[in-house]
Write a protein that holds these residues in place. Structure first.
Motif, PDB file in Angstrom:
ATOM      1  N   ASP A  53       0.099   3.802   6.361  1.00  0.00           N
ATOM      2  CA  ASP A  53       0.876   3.771   5.122  1.00  0.00           C
ATOM      3  C   ASP A  53       0.804   2.356   4.549  1.00  0.00           C
ATOM      4  O   ASP A  53       1.446   1.445   5.048  1.00  0.00           O
ATOM      5  CB  ASP A  53       2.322   4.177   5.412  1.00  0.00           C
ATOM      6  CG  ASP A  53       3.164   4.313   4.164  1.00  0.00           C
ATOM      7  OD1 ASP A  53       2.599   4.415   3.059  1.00  0.00           O
ATOM      8  OD2 ASP A  53       4.403   4.319   4.296  1.00  0.00           O
ATOM      9  N   VAL A  54      -0.013   2.183   3.520  1.00  0.00           N
ATOM     10  CA  VAL A  54      -0.250   0.870   2.915  1.00  0.00           C
ATOM     11  C   VAL A  54       0.684   0.686   1.725  1.00  0.00           C
ATOM     12  O   VAL A  54       0.873   1.609   0.927  1.00  0.00           O
ATOM     13  CB  VAL A  54      -1.727   0.752   2.452  1.00  0.00           C
ATOM     14  CG1 VAL A  54      -1.972  -0.543   1.705  1.00  0.00           C
ATOM     15  CG2 VAL A  54      -2.663   0.891   3.639  1.00  0.00           C
ATOM     16  N   ASP A  55       1.256  -0.490   1.570  1.00  0.00           N
ATOM     17  CA  ASP A  55       2.085  -0.816   0.421  1.00  0.00           C
ATOM     18  C   ASP A  55       1.162  -0.965  -0.787  1.00  0.00           C
ATOM     19  O   ASP A  55       0.362  -1.900  -0.850  1.00  0.00           O
ATOM     20  CB  ASP A  55       2.854  -2.109   0.679  1.00  0.00           C
ATOM     21  CG  ASP A  55       3.673  -2.572  -0.513  1.00  0.00           C
ATOM     22  OD1 ASP A  55       3.701  -1.878  -1.556  1.00  0.00           O
ATOM     23  OD2 ASP A  55       4.281  -3.648  -0.410  1.00  0.00           O
ATOM     24  N   PRO A  56       1.237  -0.044  -1.761  1.00  0.00           N
ATOM     25  CA  PRO A  56       0.323  -0.099  -2.910  1.00  0.00           C
ATOM     26  C   PRO A  56       0.400  -1.412  -3.683  1.00  0.00           C
ATOM     27  O   PRO A  56      -0.624  -1.919  -4.142  1.00  0.00           O
ATOM     28  CB  PRO A  56       0.766   1.074  -3.781  1.00  0.00           C
ATOM     29  CG  PRO A  56       1.465   1.996  -2.848  1.00  0.00           C
ATOM     30  CD  PRO A  56       2.123   1.120  -1.823  1.00  0.00           C
ATOM     31  N   ALA A  57       1.590  -1.975  -3.841  1.00  0.00           N
ATOM     32  CA  ALA A  57       1.731  -3.231  -4.585  1.00  0.00           C
ATOM     33  C   ALA A  57       0.997  -4.369  -3.881  1.00  0.00           C
ATOM     34  O   ALA A  57       0.426  -5.242  -4.535  1.00  0.00           O
ATOM     35  CB  ALA A  57       3.206  -3.579  -4.764  1.00  0.00           C
ATOM     36  N   ALA A  58       0.979  -4.335  -2.557  1.00  0.00           N
ATOM     37  CA  ALA A  58       0.324  -5.404  -1.794  1.00  0.00           C
ATOM     38  C   ALA A  58      -1.188  -5.394  -1.965  1.00  0.00           C
ATOM     39  O   ALA A  58      -1.844  -6.412  -1.733  1.00  0.00           O
ATOM     40  CB  ALA A  58       0.680  -5.295  -0.312  1.00  0.00           C
ATOM     41  N   VAL A  59      -1.740  -4.245  -2.377  1.00  0.00           N
ATOM     42  CA  VAL A  59      -3.188  -4.148  -2.581  1.00  0.00           C
ATOM     43  C   VAL A  59      -3.536  -3.959  -4.055  1.00  0.00           C
ATOM     44  O   VAL A  59      -4.594  -3.434  -4.389  1.00  0.00           O
ATOM     45  CB  VAL A  59      -3.820  -3.041  -1.703  1.00  0.00           C
ATOM     46  CG1 VAL A  59      -3.710  -3.386  -0.232  1.00  0.00           C
ATOM     47  CG2 VAL A  59      -3.197  -1.681  -1.996  1.00  0.00           C
ATOM     48  N   GLY A  60      -2.621  -4.385  -4.914  1.00  0.00           N
ATOM     49  CA  GLY A  60      -2.913  -4.381  -6.345  1.00  0.00           C
ATOM     50  C   GLY A  60      -2.804  -3.043  -7.036  1.00  0.00           C
ATOM     51  O   GLY A  60      -3.465  -2.817  -8.052  1.00  0.00           O
TER      52      GLY A  60
END
Length: 162
Positions: A53-60
């Motif tokens: 589960d990746v933080d979308p904001a952290a990857v643009g």
């Protein structure tokens, strides 16, 4: 699927990286028995994939929108699916009943990119219009209730607001 399988699924949804020994201990099985049950759940298609589960904001990809796609024909066919899959900003697509034909979830870095994505969606054959809802903040996103008892699955932590 029995109650032990459901407990395994609930535990895996919270942390899919835990060792089979720890997983088995939590549900009352040996490591080998836990591993075998998880293997069978994968084979049966109950567990479709294991992911992060990746933080979308952290990857643009901090801008999220839901787009109702209106169409002049049935949109559940493979050309439409392929056209949507070709757009990397489209993270979900669902054929729906209601005021539109499709519900699409889009993630972009900026509202300008969202606008460009909407143009690309509109260019798909059969699309006659779109209605977009931009998300300002997410309170939570919930996993599917694997317990089957109607109790809510614990919510995933929200993505940080931007």
């Amino acid at each position: 699927m029995d109650d032990v399988d459901r407990m395994l699924l609930t535990e895996l949804q919270q942390d899919a990286t835990q060792a089979y020994a720890a997983l088995g201990k939590t549900v009352g099985l040996s490591a080998g028995a836990a591993h075998e049950r998880v293997r069978k759940l994968r084979e049966q298609g109950v567990i479709r994939r294991t992911t992060v589960d990746v933080d979308p904001a952290a990857v643009g990809r901090g801008v999220m929108a839901f787009v109702l796609v209106e169409a002049n024909s049935w949109m559940g066919d493979s050309p439409t699916k392929a056209a949507l899959e070709a757009l990397p900003e489209v993270v979900e697509a669902h054929v729906i009943a209601g005021p539109a034909s499709l519900l699409v979830k889009v993630r972009t870095p900026t509202t300008e990119e969202l606008q460009a994505s909407l143009r690309r969606l509109y260019a798909i054959e059969g699309v006659t219009g779109t209605q977009t809802i931009v998300v300002l903040e997410s309170f939570f996103e919930r996993s599917v209730d694997a317990k089957g008892d109607g109790s809510p699955a614990p919510p995933s932590p929200p993505a940080p607001s931007r």
